[in-house]
Scaffold this motif. Structure first.
Motif, PDB file in Angstrom:
ATOM      1  N   UNK A 273      -5.629   6.190  -3.315  1.00 55.91           N
ATOM      2  CA  UNK A 273      -5.740   7.087  -2.159  1.00 55.91           C
ATOM      3  C   UNK A 273      -4.831   8.297  -2.321  1.00 55.91           C
ATOM      4  N   UNK A 274      -3.621   8.066  -2.835  1.00 52.25           N
ATOM      5  CA  UNK A 274      -2.683   9.183  -2.993  1.00 52.25           C
ATOM      6  C   UNK A 274      -3.202  10.197  -4.011  1.00 52.25           C
ATOM      7  N   UNK A 275      -3.833   9.707  -5.079  1.00 55.12           N
ATOM      8  CA  UNK A 275      -4.373  10.623  -6.093  1.00 55.12           C
ATOM      9  C   UNK A 275      -5.467  11.505  -5.502  1.00 55.12           C
ATOM     10  N   UNK A 276      -6.372  10.891  -4.742  1.00 56.83           N
ATOM     11  CA  UNK A 276      -7.477  11.656  -4.189  1.00 56.83           C
ATOM     12  C   UNK A 276      -7.030  12.536  -3.021  1.00 56.83           C
TER      13      UNK A 276
ATOM     14  N   UNK B  48       0.845  -1.199   0.000  1.00 56.99           N
ATOM     15  CA  UNK B  48       0.000   0.000   0.000  1.00 56.99           C
ATOM     16  C   UNK B  48       0.880   1.249   0.000  1.00 56.99           C
ATOM     17  N   UNK B  49       1.931   1.230   0.822  1.00 59.27           N
ATOM     18  CA  UNK B  49       2.832   2.376   0.891  1.00 59.27           C
ATOM     19  C   UNK B  49       3.528   2.617  -0.444  1.00 59.27           C
ATOM     20  N   UNK B  50       3.904   1.512  -1.113  1.00 60.20           N
ATOM     21  CA  UNK B  50       4.518   1.655  -2.427  1.00 60.20           C
ATOM     22  C   UNK B  50       3.544   2.309  -3.403  1.00 60.20           C
ATOM     23  N   UNK B  51       2.319   1.832  -3.409  1.00 56.69           N
ATOM     24  CA  UNK B  51       1.311   2.421  -4.284  1.00 56.69           C
ATOM     25  C   UNK B  51       1.070   3.882  -3.961  1.00 56.69           C
TER      26      UNK B  51
ATOM     27  N   UNK C 126      -4.522  -3.927  -2.401  1.00 56.40           N
ATOM     28  CA  UNK C 126      -4.058  -2.984  -1.390  1.00 56.40           C
ATOM     29  C   UNK C 126      -3.064  -1.990  -1.968  1.00 56.40           C
ATOM     30  N   UNK C 127      -2.191  -2.484  -2.847  1.00 56.83           N
ATOM     31  CA  UNK C 127      -1.230  -1.606  -3.506  1.00 56.83           C
ATOM     32  C   UNK C 127      -1.949  -0.540  -4.335  1.00 56.83           C
ATOM     33  N   UNK C 128      -2.961  -0.957  -5.084  1.00 53.83           N
ATOM     34  CA  UNK C 128      -3.666  -0.019  -5.962  1.00 53.83           C
ATOM     35  C   UNK C 128      -4.576   0.906  -5.154  1.00 53.83           C
ATOM     36  N   UNK C 129      -5.108   0.422  -4.032  1.00 56.10           N
ATOM     37  CA  UNK C 129      -5.861   1.321  -3.147  1.00 56.10           C
ATOM     38  C   UNK C 129      -4.933   2.428  -2.647  1.00 56.10           C
ATOM     39  N   UNK C 130      -3.664   2.054  -2.345  1.00 50.69           N
ATOM     40  CA  UNK C 130      -2.682   3.059  -1.958  1.00 50.69           C
ATOM     41  C   UNK C 130      -2.457   4.077  -3.056  1.00 50.69           C
ATOM     42  N   UNK C 131      -2.351   3.586  -4.286  1.00 51.02           N
ATOM     43  CA  UNK C 131      -2.176   4.494  -5.442  1.00 51.02           C
ATOM     44  C   UNK C 131      -3.387   5.414  -5.582  1.00 51.02           C
TER      45      UNK C 131
ATOM     46  N   UNK D 115     -10.354   9.344 -11.353  1.00 51.27           N
ATOM     47  CA  UNK D 115     -11.366   8.448 -11.932  1.00 51.27           C
ATOM     48  C   UNK D 115     -10.709   7.173 -12.440  1.00 51.27           C
ATOM     49  N   UNK D 116      -9.571   7.343 -13.098  1.00 49.45           N
ATOM     50  CA  UNK D 116      -8.808   6.193 -13.588  1.00 49.45           C
ATOM     51  C   UNK D 116      -8.405   5.282 -12.435  1.00 49.45           C
ATOM     52  N   UNK D 117      -8.009   5.869 -11.305  1.00 47.69           N
ATOM     53  CA  UNK D 117      -7.543   5.069 -10.172  1.00 47.69           C
ATOM     54  C   UNK D 117      -8.684   4.249  -9.566  1.00 47.69           C
ATOM     55  N   UNK D 118      -9.905   4.797  -9.547  1.00 49.28           N
ATOM     56  CA  UNK D 118     -11.057   4.047  -9.018  1.00 49.28           C
ATOM     57  C   UNK D 118     -11.338   2.830  -9.887  1.00 49.28           C
ATOM     58  N   UNK D 119     -11.334   3.030 -11.202  1.00 50.24           N
ATOM     59  CA  UNK D 119     -11.548   1.900 -12.114  1.00 50.24           C
ATOM     60  C   UNK D 119     -10.408   0.891 -11.977  1.00 50.24           C
TER      61      UNK D 119
END
Length: 631
Positions: A179-182, A47-50, A172-177, A327-331
């Motif tokens: 989360x950072x965008x939002x 998650x931290x990496x993302x 979890x990694x992509x949720x981290x990514x 939006x891209x990150x949610x998809x």
């Protein structure tokens, strides 16, 4: 510690009337709850990496960020972004060694502590150079975490659900990514340096949280048994797979299977060196490295690191570009969920091949649309990037990280995973450094490079990658033809019995070899585990419950006992085994209940870190008082 008798049918495990099983529960976290909690928590490492990956992609378009660092040029941005991969590249080699020496849990602890230091430097950085140094230190931490967390995950996961947990970890990694965008988008409404400094502080606090949590999670049973911490290993196995019941037959058999694999690796000369890894497990290593190589060269970090820049080039400007990235990150997050249920049913190969095609074609379309540069370009590019990103989340994202940790054998797992992870970071560095320069110089042609890589990866998976779904970690030799075996089934009944404990194992006997059914006129042949895996119809169910520890002459006619000698696989070597001089193979027995209870009692009586610190301070205070009186 509470030791209580288990009910007759506790947790679905049938039990005998002549004794009662013992459950040893230190907390409510046992069984599925412990497994899920541990899996989710260690996923914070990726998650931290993302989070760090996505954080910078939006910050580099922030006007206050660019003003604070005096409008850095594309090359400076590329170095700052990609230097994280340099730190991760070098630390991934160290992480493998550290993971073998001190354990998976402590390695995650060290990695998270280093991450905290790097995040703090980034938050306080006065120049782009200091910011890059903080990214470098953060990269060292990421190298530790991304090397060890997948290994940790694979070593605690049941064979039938290992793909699920690995793909959930990637989510979890992509949720981290995402989360950072939002987080970037939310703070972008502040018209000051707070708009980019605050996300960096959030990153720092999450690192602290992960570091503190490493004092709660358990060590993996495979590392414990490989380092002869058998008592602790048995307790962890019981906690994870039997709700704390240390006398559960499934837990005992899991202990036997893991310990047997450890001992076989030692007998076969598992030297644990890189030379041994290259010589003995070349095919496994190539699959592990190619999986992560293509996951980077297929273009994901062109999108992840520079999505706002890409969207700006297509006509979305400023906060709009960050919003479209969000939006891209949610998809992207949603695309990682279907593999949870497909990776252990469809398998690894179909998902990778489908993902390669659904990434490559949209990238070709995006490049062509930018070449045309018409009124549809903005919409076409956004749609193509979102589809390619989702295809990666559906396939290469989780499975690329799953392969090294599941296909490599225990003695060299950390070293092989380190090499695969280093391949990932080297490829990642190339993509991160070259992307802003290529986007600036050759523009739309940049997309043709990852698109072509996707097509190459499709054929690489088709021809080179074996299917590994449903196999335990100890069974991987059966599809790579590189592991010697012994004839061993750990069950609790005689031949032909149908005990539930045997069935519950789902044929965990990992490196077993069986003989096909033969007619009188057929020549005598021996079937290796690899042949059996490719042709399950030739298995003999009447041998499923053979007990190791009894004389084979009691089960199979003497005339055929010679055929039970271990058979060398293509690259296997078991010359050290002289089966002609062995009449009985001893059962690998787990620790007794008394030994486990004594161990738990000793562990309970150990003073905690806080009490040790308090006693040390109290002792120092008394000594100071005594010295003062003597003066």
């Amino acid at each position: 510690m509470a030791a209580t008798p288990a009910n007759q049918q506790q947790n679905g495990h049938p039990q005998n009337d002549d004794h009662k099983h013992i459950q040893i529960k230190d907390s409510f976290l046992v069984g599925k709850a412990l497994l899920n909690f541990t899996s989710i928590f260690v996923s914070l490492g990726v998650f931290l990496f993302g989070f760090e990956q996505g954080l910078m992609s939006s910050l580099i378009t922030n006007e206050f960020f660019k003003s604070y660092y005096h409008e850095p040029k594309p090359a400076a941005i590329g170095i700052m972004i990609s230097i994280l991969e340099i730190g991760a590249l070098f630390s991934s080699f160290i992480a493998g060694r550290v993971g073998d020496l001190v354990g998976r849990k402590k390695t995650i602890r060290y990695g998270s502590f280093i991450f905290v230091i790097g995040a703090l430097i980034q938050f306080l950085s006065p120049t782009i150079f200091i910011l890059s140094c903080g990214r470098l230190i953060g990269g060292v931490a990421i190298g530790f975490l991304t090397t060890i967390v997948p290994i940790y995950q694979s070593e605690i996961s049941p064979p039938t659900d290992r793909g699920f947990y690995a793909c959930a970890e990637f989510t979890g990694n992509i949720i981290g990514y995402a989360a950072s965008i939002w987080v970037d988008y939310g703070f972008s409404f502040f018209e000051s340096n707070t708009s980019w400094k605050s996300p960096l502080f959030v990153q720092f606090m999450m690192g602290v949280f992960l570091w503190l949590g490493t004092y709660i999670i358990v060590e993996t049973p495979r590392w414990l048994l490989n380092h002869d911490h058998d008592l602790e290993g048995m307790v962890v196995i019981a906690d994870m797979y039997a709700d704390g019941d240390v006398e559960d037959e499934h837990a005992k058999n899991e202990y036997r299977n893991i310990k047997e694999g450890v001992l076989i690796d030692r007998i076969e000369g598992g030297e644990r060196s890189y030379q041994y890894l290259f010589k003995r497990y070349a095919k496994r290593l190539s699959v592990a490295c190619f999986g992560l190589f293509f996951s980077q060269m297929n273009g994901i970090n062109l999108i992840s690191y520079y999505a706002p820049m890409i969207f700006e080039s297509a006509g979305w400007v400023g906060r709009q570009a960050i919003f479209m990235t969000g939006i891209n990150s949610i998809i992207y997050v949603l695309s990682t969920i279907p593999p949870w249920y497909l990776v252990d049913s469809w398998g690894r190969k179909p998902l990778l091949m489908v993902g390669a095609l659904f990434m490559g074609i949209p990238l070709y379309i995006a490049g062509y649309s930018l070449y045309l540069d018409d009124k549809y370009t903005a919409a076409v590019v956004v749609t193509s990037i979102i589809i390619a990103n989702a295809a990666f989340g559906f396939s290469w994202g989780g499975i690329g990280w799953l392969l090294p940790s599941e296909i490599l054998p225990l003695p060299v797992r950390s070293k092989g995973a380190a090499l695969a992870t280093a391949t990932n970071w080297l490829s990642n560095f190339i993509v991160g450094l070259a992307s802003p320069i290529l986007l600036d110089e050759i523009k739309w042609k940049t997309y043709l490079i990852p698109a072509t890589s996707c097509i190459i990866s499709f054929f690489a998976v088709w021809y080179l990658f074996p299917e590994t779904k449903g196999l335990s970690l100890e069974e991987m030799g059966s599809v790579f033809d590189d592991k010697s075996s012994i004839f061993s089934y750990h069950a609790s009944g005689n031949v032909g019995s149908n005990s539930s404990s045997a069935n519950s194992l789902n044929n965990y006997g990992s490196t077993t070899e069986r003989r096909p059914s033969q007619s009188v006129n057929e020549p005598e042949t021996v079937q290796t585990a690899a042949m059996m895996a490719r042709n399950p119809a030739t298995m003999r169910p009447e041998l499923d419950n053979l007990i190791v520890g009894g004389s084979t002459s009691n089960i199979i006619p003497a005339a055929s006992t010679s055929s039970l000698k271990p058979v060398k696989s293509d690259a296997g070597s078991i010359a050290s085994f002289d089966m002609n001089n062995v009449d009985v193979v001893q059962e690998i027995e787990p620790p007794t209940l008394k030994q486990i209870l004594d161990y738990k009692l000793r562990e309970q009586n150990k003073p905690s870190f806080i009490s040790e610190l308090f006693n040390k301070n109290e002792k120092k205070k008394n000594n100071d008082e005594e010295n003062r009186l003597l003066e």
